[in-house]
Write an enzyme that holds these catalytic residues in place. Structure first.
Site, short mmCIF file in Angstrom:
data_model
loop_
_atom_site.label_atom_id
_atom_site.label_comp_id
_atom_site.label_asym_id
_atom_site.label_seq_id
_atom_site.Cartn_x
_atom_site.Cartn_y
_atom_site.Cartn_z
N CYS A 144 -68.24 -44.65 -59.20
CA CYS A 144 -68.52 -44.60 -57.81
C CYS A 144 -69.84 -45.33 -57.48
CB CYS A 144 -68.75 -43.05 -57.16
SG CYS A 144 -67.26 -42.19 -57.49
N ASP A 189 -58.41 -44.06 -50.63
CA ASP A 189 -60.09 -44.28 -50.85
C ASP A 189 -60.40 -44.94 -49.58
OD1 ASP A 189 -62.39 -44.72 -51.78
OD2 ASP A 189 -61.75 -45.30 -53.81
N HIS A 221 -60.39 -41.11 -53.88
CA HIS A 221 -61.64 -41.49 -54.69
C HIS A 221 -62.31 -40.42 -55.40
CE1 HIS A 221 -65.55 -43.93 -54.19
NE2 HIS A 221 -66.28 -42.48 -54.22
#
Length: 254
Positions: A144, A189, A221
């Site tokens: 991330c 995502d 995600h």
């Protein structure tokens, strides 16, 4: 950008159960780190992994994931790029917490989480692995938010990289890499969207470094760190993303 800025989904997910096997250390006499060491006789003698975490920083999930890299022979260091000020889990439900402000100023305006603040921590961690732990080669994983800083240092300091569901990566940063990069992407995502993934493919094709992009269906995600392990499909994707990174490093660091 090659991926959009972090959003609410970057703090959402499930806490994973288990007792970490590594230990907390201090990097460069300044920053916290979590060091996971392989079982005796299984370690890669000259290669280590730098783990650049998501915005939740060093917590049980990141420690356990570092332990899994160590179990496969890679001494792994999770470095606290949040400098003692991680974002809270599920911050989207916390009144008054504003993610852009946290990035630009930190909590109570004390610790910003910007390039100027984080780049030196990553460089110090790489230097620690090479100089203090004797690593000849340094691979890195970035999840991330952490993916941006792996990409930024995949020029000279890091020898091979793996990122999962990256956020905040500029196109120019991706275009500047000079070392092999593997990417694990989620089907759902809002940050590393299908459009952004295809744009990243275009950039990597032009850069002409070894690259790999794996797309996992049925996950969102954050799946490689914060998925629901009780869900068979999510657990499979998380485990396969780990194996993707390990195989990538085995190939490019051997």
């Amino acid at each position: 950008m090659a991926s959009h800025p972090p959003g609410d989904c970057c703090g959402q997910g499930f806490k994973h159960e288990g007792e970490p096997a590594g230990k907390m250390i201090t990097v460069a006499s300044k920053w916290d780190g979590y060091l996971a060491t392989p079982p005796m006789g299984t370690e890669h003698k000259e290669a280590t992994v730098l783990y650049i975490p998501d915005i939740l920083g060093i917590y049980n999930n990141s420690k356990l994931l570092a332990d899994q890299f160590a179990a496969r022979g890679y001494q792994t260091l999770v470095v606290d790029v949040m400098n003692g000020d991680p974002a809270p889990a599920n911050f989207d439900s916390i009144p008054g917490f504003d993610l852009p402000t946290w990035i630009s100023e930190g909590t109570d305006g004390k610790k910003p989480h910007t390039k100027d603040a984080i780049d030196p921590i990553v460089s110090a961690a790489v230097a620690y692995l090479r100089e203090s732990l004797g690593a000849n080669k340094v691979a890195a994983v970035g999840y991330c938010f952490g993916a941006k800083y792996l990409i930024r240092h995949l020029v000279s300091e890091i020898d091979a990289g793996f990122v999962a569901h990256p956020s905040f990566v500029d196109e120019e940063e991706l275009a500047a890499i000079t070392k092999p990069l593997s990417i694990a992407a989620a089907e759902t995502d809002s940050i590393f969207t299908t459009e952004r993934r295809h744009k990243s493919e275009d950039i990597l094709t032009r850069v002409r470094v070894p690259y790999q992009i794996n797309l996992f269906s049925g996950v969102a995600h954050g799946f490689a760190v914060r998925c629901d392990l009780q869900q068979k499909g999510q657990r499979f994707a998380k485990e396969q993303a780990l194996l993707q990174a390990v195989a990538w490093f085995d190939h490019h660091l051997s």
